[in-house]
Design a protein around this motif. Structure first.
Motif, PDB file in Angstrom:
ATOM      1  N   ILE A  83      50.410  29.985  48.863  1.00 11.50           N
ATOM      2  CA  ILE A  83      49.346  30.826  48.248  1.00 11.50           C
ATOM      3  C   ILE A  83      49.669  31.101  46.896  1.00 11.50           C
ATOM      4  CG2 ILE A  83      48.328  33.150  48.121  1.00 11.50           C
ATOM      5  CD1 ILE A  83      48.461  33.101  51.409  1.00 11.50           C
ATOM      6  N   ALA A  84      51.064  31.553  46.676  1.00 10.85           N
ATOM      7  CA  ALA A  84      51.612  31.813  45.216  1.00 10.85           C
ATOM      8  C   ALA A  84      51.463  30.511  44.334  1.00 10.85           C
ATOM      9  CB  ALA A  84      52.998  32.271  45.297  1.00 10.85           C
ATOM     10  N   SER A  85      51.818  29.497  45.160  1.00 14.38           N
ATOM     11  CA  SER A  85      51.447  28.192  44.216  1.00 14.38           C
ATOM     12  C   SER A  85      50.059  27.681  43.557  1.00 14.38           C
ATOM     13  CB  SER A  85      52.043  26.902  44.939  1.00 14.38           C
ATOM     14  OG  SER A  85      53.343  26.976  45.225  1.00 14.38           O
ATOM     15  N   LEU A 104      41.644  34.355  40.409  1.00 17.91           N
ATOM     16  CA  LEU A 104      42.626  34.845  41.223  1.00 17.91           C
ATOM     17  C   LEU A 104      42.207  35.522  42.448  1.00 17.91           C
ATOM     18  CD1 LEU A 104      45.592  36.645  39.065  1.00 17.91           C
ATOM     19  CD2 LEU A 104      45.370  34.416  40.240  1.00 17.91           C
ATOM     20  N   TYR A 105      41.387  36.399  42.201  1.00 17.56           N
ATOM     21  CA  TYR A 105      40.420  37.069  43.285  1.00 17.56           C
ATOM     22  C   TYR A 105      39.594  36.269  44.130  1.00 17.56           C
ATOM     23  CZ  TYR A 105      41.258  41.920  41.076  1.00 17.56           C
ATOM     24  OH  TYR A 105      42.080  42.957  40.540  1.00 17.56           O
ATOM     25  N   LYS A 106      39.181  35.289  43.832  1.00 18.83           N
ATOM     26  CA  LYS A 106      38.447  34.430  44.393  1.00 18.83           C
ATOM     27  C   LYS A 106      39.283  33.150  45.339  1.00 18.83           C
ATOM     28  CE  LYS A 106      35.029  30.477  44.326  1.00 18.83           C
ATOM     29  NZ  LYS A 106      34.100  29.768  43.373  1.00 18.83           N
ATOM     30  N   SER A 107      40.351  33.105  44.748  1.00 23.81           N
ATOM     31  CA  SER A 107      41.365  32.334  45.641  1.00 23.81           C
ATOM     32  C   SER A 107      42.249  33.117  46.469  1.00 23.81           C
ATOM     33  CB  SER A 107      42.586  31.639  44.585  1.00 23.81           C
ATOM     34  OG  SER A 107      43.449  30.774  45.129  1.00 23.81           O
ATOM     35  N   LEU A 108      42.717  34.170  46.350  1.00 25.36           N
ATOM     36  CA  LEU A 108      43.292  35.212  47.358  1.00 25.36           C
ATOM     37  C   LEU A 108      42.315  35.246  48.540  1.00 25.36           C
ATOM     38  CD1 LEU A 108      44.714  38.098  45.195  1.00 25.36           C
ATOM     39  CD2 LEU A 108      46.187  36.555  46.654  1.00 25.36           C
ATOM     40  N   THR A 109      41.095  35.472  48.070  1.00 20.65           N
ATOM     41  CA  THR A 109      40.111  35.696  49.420  1.00 20.65           C
ATOM     42  C   THR A 109      40.022  34.596  50.012  1.00 20.65           C
ATOM     43  OG1 THR A 109      38.999  37.267  47.960  1.00 20.65           O
ATOM     44  CG2 THR A 109      37.851  36.517  50.080  1.00 20.65           C
ATOM     45  N   ALA A 110      39.611  33.336  49.753  1.00 17.99           N
ATOM     46  CA  ALA A 110      39.523  32.047  50.116  1.00 17.99           C
ATOM     47  C   ALA A 110      40.831  31.660  50.906  1.00 17.99           C
ATOM     48  CB  ALA A 110      39.115  31.074  49.256  1.00 17.99           C
ATOM     49  N   GLN A 176      47.270  46.526  42.829  1.00 14.79           N
ATOM     50  CA  GLN A 176      46.939  47.392  43.722  1.00 14.79           C
ATOM     51  C   GLN A 176      45.462  47.148  44.255  1.00 14.79           C
ATOM     52  OE1 GLN A 176      48.471  49.931  45.502  1.00 14.79           O
ATOM     53  NE2 GLN A 176      50.376  48.638  44.735  1.00 14.79           N
ATOM     54  N   THR A 177      44.656  46.664  43.285  1.00 17.13           N
ATOM     55  CA  THR A 177      43.159  46.471  43.656  1.00 17.13           C
ATOM     56  C   THR A 177      43.015  44.980  44.306  1.00 17.13           C
ATOM     57  OG1 THR A 177      42.770  45.057  41.540  1.00 17.13           O
ATOM     58  CG2 THR A 177      42.389  47.365  41.348  1.00 17.13           C
ATOM     59  N   MET A 178      44.194  44.536  44.599  1.00 20.02           N
ATOM     60  CA  MET A 178      44.267  43.100  45.156  1.00 20.02           C
ATOM     61  C   MET A 178      44.534  43.280  46.625  1.00 20.02           C
ATOM     62  SD  MET A 178      45.802  40.522  42.666  1.00 20.02           S
ATOM     63  CE  MET A 178      44.695  39.798  41.069  1.00 20.02           C
ATOM     64  N   GLN A 179      45.078  44.422  46.999  1.00 19.47           N
ATOM     65  CA  GLN A 179      45.647  44.646  48.485  1.00 19.47           C
ATOM     66  C   GLN A 179      44.627  44.420  49.479  1.00 19.47           C
ATOM     67  OE1 GLN A 179      48.906  45.245  49.260  1.00 19.47           O
ATOM     68  NE2 GLN A 179      49.150  44.778  46.809  1.00 19.47           N
ATOM     69  N   PRO A 180      43.349  44.863  49.318  1.00 24.27           N
ATOM     70  CA  PRO A 180      42.459  44.527  50.281  1.00 24.27           C
ATOM     71  C   PRO A 180      42.325  42.839  50.795  1.00 24.27           C
ATOM     72  CG  PRO A 180      41.382  46.133  48.821  1.00 24.27           C
ATOM     73  CD  PRO A 180      42.562  45.504  48.140  1.00 24.27           C
TER      74      PRO A 180
END
Length: 211
Positions: A83-85, A104-110, A176-180
């Motif tokens: 994920i980090a890569s 970033l948000y889109k990738s984290l979610t996917a 912090q906003t990425m935690q969900p």
């Protein structure tokens, strides 16, 4: 014997590891654990199960890992590393910082959704690691914070983002906003609206960053 060689500890490696950092036997143990965790889950897999799968004794496994959790951390480290890569590729892109924040948000979610539906057992390991406050989670968040800072720094230098707020405060707030979308359980609980929520949060963050 080679198995008894020692090296200086690597601070980037999951805790609880023993023995040479690059030993091929270690990789074999992690691969067997990864397979068992994916198939049966972390809770239902024992160190004895992993040892049996590769023809070793449990005692031999403990030459490399001091507990089942340490083995779990190694597998979790691989999962989170992927994920980090992906996020690092986004952070290093030459696109505007605004675009990279959205991605970033889109990738984290996917990637979170991918774990939830296609790698459910790994999803559960990450959830266990977060709930148990395993050190691998802290390292993952530290890596994400560095990627966020890279993008915010680029955005400030390009005039895309404001410069008044201390950068450390800004980056920690974004994390912090990425935690969900980082936390498997939170993502699962809000799955129906997760894509829309990620977009809304990204938009709010970007408005707060505007000069």
């Amino acid at each position: 014997m080679a198995d008894d060689e020692t090296q200086m500890p690597d601070s980037n490696q999951p805790s609880g590891r023993r023995g040479p950092a690059e030993h091929e036997r270690r990789a074999q143990i992690i691969a067997a654990a990864d397979e068992h965790f994916r198939r049966y889950g972390y809770d239902k897999t024992t160190v004895a199960d992993i040892a049996r799968a590769i023809g070793l004794s449990s005692a031999y496994i403990y030459k490399f890992f001091d507990s089942k959790q340490a083995v779990g951390e190694a597998v979790c480290h691989l999962c989170l590393g992927k994920i980090a890569s992906e996020l690092a590729i986004i952070a290093a892109d030459d696109k505007p910082a605004v675009d990279r924040i959205r991605r970033l948000y889109k990738s984290l979610t996917a990637q979170g959704v991918e774990l939830l539906f296609n790698e459910r057992k790994l999803h559960d390991i990450v959830a266990a690691a977060i709930d148990g406050r395993w050190p691998v989670i802290k390292r993952h968040e530290k890596a994400l914070l560095a990627l966020i800072q890279q993008i915010v720094t680029d955005g400030r230098e390009a005039g895309e983002f404001e410069r008044k707020t201390p950068i450390d405060e800004t980056c920690r707030a974004i994390l912090q906003t990425m935690q969900p979308f980082l936390h498997p359980v939170m993502l699962e609980q809000n799955f129906d609206d997760v894509d829309e929520n990620a977009t809304i949060v990204a938009n709010l963050v970007l408005r707060s960053l505007a000069p």
